[in-house]
Design an enzyme around this catalytic site. Sequence first.
Site, PDB file in Angstrom:
ATOM      1  N   ARG A  53       0.602  -0.619  -0.521  1.00  0.00           N
ATOM      2  CA  ARG A  53       0.217  -0.196   0.320  1.00  0.00           C
ATOM      3  C   ARG A  53       0.223   1.467  -0.288  1.00  0.00           C
ATOM      4  O   ARG A  53       2.046   0.970  -0.242  1.00  0.00           O
ATOM      5  CB  ARG A  53      -0.838  -0.571   1.257  1.00  0.00           C
ATOM      6  CG  ARG A  53      -0.707  -0.100   2.575  1.00  0.00           C
ATOM      7  CD  ARG A  53       0.815  -0.251   3.316  1.00  0.00           C
ATOM      8  NE  ARG A  53       0.234   1.416   3.632  1.00  0.00           N
ATOM      9  CZ  ARG A  53       1.269   2.315   3.793  1.00  0.00           C
ATOM     10  NH1 ARG A  53       2.428   2.153   3.631  1.00  0.00           N
ATOM     11  NH2 ARG A  53       1.508   3.538   3.542  1.00  0.00           N
ATOM     12  N   GLY A  54       0.540   2.197  -0.314  1.00  0.00           N
ATOM     13  CA  GLY A  54       1.414   3.604  -0.444  1.00  0.00           C
ATOM     14  C   GLY A  54       1.581   4.370  -1.424  1.00  0.00           C
ATOM     15  O   GLY A  54       1.117   2.980  -2.474  1.00  0.00           O
ATOM     16  N   ALA A  55       0.939   5.099  -2.075  1.00  0.00           N
ATOM     17  CA  ALA A  55       0.574   4.854  -3.697  1.00  0.00           C
ATOM     18  C   ALA A  55       1.567   5.021  -4.105  1.00  0.00           C
ATOM     19  O   ALA A  55       1.612   4.300  -5.241  1.00  0.00           O
ATOM     20  CB  ALA A  55      -0.042   7.234  -4.199  1.00  0.00           C
ATOM     21  N   ARG A  90      -7.097  -0.341  -6.670  1.00  0.00           N
ATOM     22  CA  ARG A  90      -7.325   0.865  -5.527  1.00  0.00           C
ATOM     23  C   ARG A  90      -7.616   1.553  -6.637  1.00  0.00           C
ATOM     24  O   ARG A  90      -6.795   1.880  -7.555  1.00  0.00           O
ATOM     25  CB  ARG A  90      -7.036   0.422  -4.406  1.00  0.00           C
ATOM     26  CG  ARG A  90      -6.589  -0.282  -3.922  1.00  0.00           C
ATOM     27  CD  ARG A  90      -6.195   0.096  -2.235  1.00  0.00           C
ATOM     28  NE  ARG A  90      -6.176   0.638  -1.906  1.00  0.00           N
ATOM     29  CZ  ARG A  90      -5.363   1.008   0.038  1.00  0.00           C
ATOM     30  NH1 ARG A  90      -4.232   0.982  -0.377  1.00  0.00           N
ATOM     31  NH2 ARG A  90      -6.346   2.212   0.482  1.00  0.00           N
ATOM     32  N   ASP A 241      -2.179  10.636  -2.103  1.00  0.00           N
ATOM     33  CA  ASP A 241      -1.703   9.912  -3.104  1.00  0.00           C
ATOM     34  C   ASP A 241      -2.408  10.172  -4.252  1.00  0.00           C
ATOM     35  O   ASP A 241      -2.664   9.765  -5.148  1.00  0.00           O
ATOM     36  CB  ASP A 241      -3.138   9.380  -2.196  1.00  0.00           C
ATOM     37  CG  ASP A 241      -2.948   7.971  -1.672  1.00  0.00           C
ATOM     38  OD1 ASP A 241      -2.834   8.316  -0.528  1.00  0.00           O
ATOM     39  OD2 ASP A 241      -2.792   7.027  -1.548  1.00  0.00           O
ATOM     40  N   LYS A 252      -4.401   9.810   3.414  1.00  0.00           N
ATOM     41  CA  LYS A 252      -4.843   9.505   4.070  1.00  0.00           C
ATOM     42  C   LYS A 252      -5.898  10.182   4.786  1.00  0.00           C
ATOM     43  O   LYS A 252      -6.327  11.548   5.282  1.00  0.00           O
ATOM     44  CB  LYS A 252      -4.094   8.652   4.861  1.00  0.00           C
ATOM     45  CG  LYS A 252      -4.931   8.006   5.923  1.00  0.00           C
ATOM     46  CD  LYS A 252      -5.838   6.724   5.510  1.00  0.00           C
ATOM     47  CE  LYS A 252      -5.137   5.801   4.686  1.00  0.00           C
ATOM     48  NZ  LYS A 252      -6.476   4.766   3.429  1.00  0.00           N
TER      49      LYS A 252
HETATM   50  C1  LIG Z   1       3.975   8.220   0.216  1.00  0.00           C
HETATM   51  S1  LIG Z   1       2.640   7.428   0.373  1.00  0.00           S
HETATM   52  C2  LIG Z   1       1.552   8.504   0.599  1.00  0.00           C
HETATM   53  C3  LIG Z   1      -0.442   8.183   0.186  1.00  0.00           C
HETATM   54  O1  LIG Z   1      -0.442   6.846   0.171  1.00  0.00           O
HETATM   55  C4  LIG Z   1      -0.302   7.483   1.922  1.00  0.00           C
HETATM   56  O2  LIG Z   1       0.073   8.746   2.798  1.00  0.00           O
HETATM   57  C5  LIG Z   1      -1.497   6.839   2.311  1.00  0.00           C
HETATM   58  O3  LIG Z   1      -2.309   8.082   2.244  1.00  0.00           O
HETATM   59  C6  LIG Z   1      -1.291   5.123   2.137  1.00  0.00           C
HETATM   60  O4  LIG Z   1      -2.966   5.309   2.156  1.00  0.00           O
HETATM   61  P1  LIG Z   1      -2.874   3.500   1.991  1.00  0.00           P
HETATM   62  O5  LIG Z   1      -4.441   3.246   2.298  1.00  0.00           O
HETATM   63  O6  LIG Z   1      -2.152   3.183   3.023  1.00  0.00           O
HETATM   64  O7  LIG Z   1      -2.549   3.130   0.666  1.00  0.00           O
END
Ligand SMILES: CSC[C@@H](O)[C@@H](O)C(=O)COP(=O)(O)O
Length: 362
Positions: A53-55, A90, A241, A252
């Site tokens: 997870r994480g963009a 997603r 994201d 988030k």
């Molecule tokens: C470098 S990651 C930036 C965002 O992806 C991070 O802050 C976030 O919102 C992650 O959300 P997630 O639902 O864990 O994928």
Amino acid sequence: MRINSRDYTTIWLDSDGRRVHVIDQTVLPHSFETKTLANCEDAAAAISAMTVRGAPLIGVTGAYGMALAAWRDPSDAAVASAYAALLATRPTAVNLRWALDRLRALLLAAPVSVRADLAYAEAAKIAEEDIAACQAIGRAGAELIHKARRGDGPINVLTHCNAGWLATVDWGTALAPIYTAARQGAPIHVWVDETRPRNQGASLTAFELLGETIPHTVVADNAGGHLMQHGLVDLVIVGSDRTTRAGDVCNKIGTYLKALAAHDNGVPFYVALPSSTVDWRIADGVRDIPIEERAAREVTHISGRGADGATFEIQLTPDGSPARNFSFDVTPSRFVTGLITERGVCAATEEGLKGLFPDLAG
Ligand SMILES: CSC[C@@H](O)[C@@H](O)C(=O)COP(=O)(O)O
């Protein structure tokens, strides 16, 4: 970054040059496990289930998902099917579409016979670009942290969710400036928002900061405003994201509330992101960014480790109480002090982004 004194990235290619390995983030911090992605379906499932997870990491995993698909069947139809399946995993992080569009265009323009090798090479290139971008974000953001120093005490940085190396291939976005400034000698303390309901802060950011021996304190999401009112936060750095060409920032759920508190208390609020997180097609983030709504069970239940060391799930809410699980929100650009990118820091405006990325802005 380091786990138990060993360097890791979040995703890596097997020695066979085809299968892909990832850190299973659903079992951190109490267990360290990896998963092997052997086909496109595995990659899609890993994104949907938040194994990864994480963009930026979602984008890189999507790219390898296209490569895994081309390994099995490089036909036009298979490329289209893989693209659709991965895109459907997603909806919010634009890095996924960005990476899939890049792979699809490359593959459909190439002879079928070379598509698999081409796809793996491009996915690896995207991963390397992500590492370099995050390192550059670290350097640019570290300067802001050094400038925030007031006397001999620690520089207090608040961050939300996990925008560290676990959310990228390595280094992270919001945490990269913290790692870089700390290695340059800055006395940093990090307030870590727990980040309900998936607790990416309490489980992942805290895990990362422990591994890098960065002083930190985990706090309830609702504590951020109080900390700022009492001068305990020198700056906020979060990830994104999807950021619009006008500087609206989707991140988030709960990020918007932190930005409001920062604005009310005069605390600088920075967003760290690579250009792969900018959606140049849209300007109004509140209106146009799709907000993922995940299973209500992520709100009504919580998992953790018991006294016997076993991990288990408990129910928080009474039977029959409905719940909804909005995973992201949008912070209008007017509440963003600046964007920390791989090409430096700019205002959260169309002019600011165009100034750094005239080649991408269109
Ligand atoms: C470098 S990651 C930036 C965002 O992806 C991070 O802050 C976030 O919102 C992650 O959300 P997630 O639902 O864990 O994928």
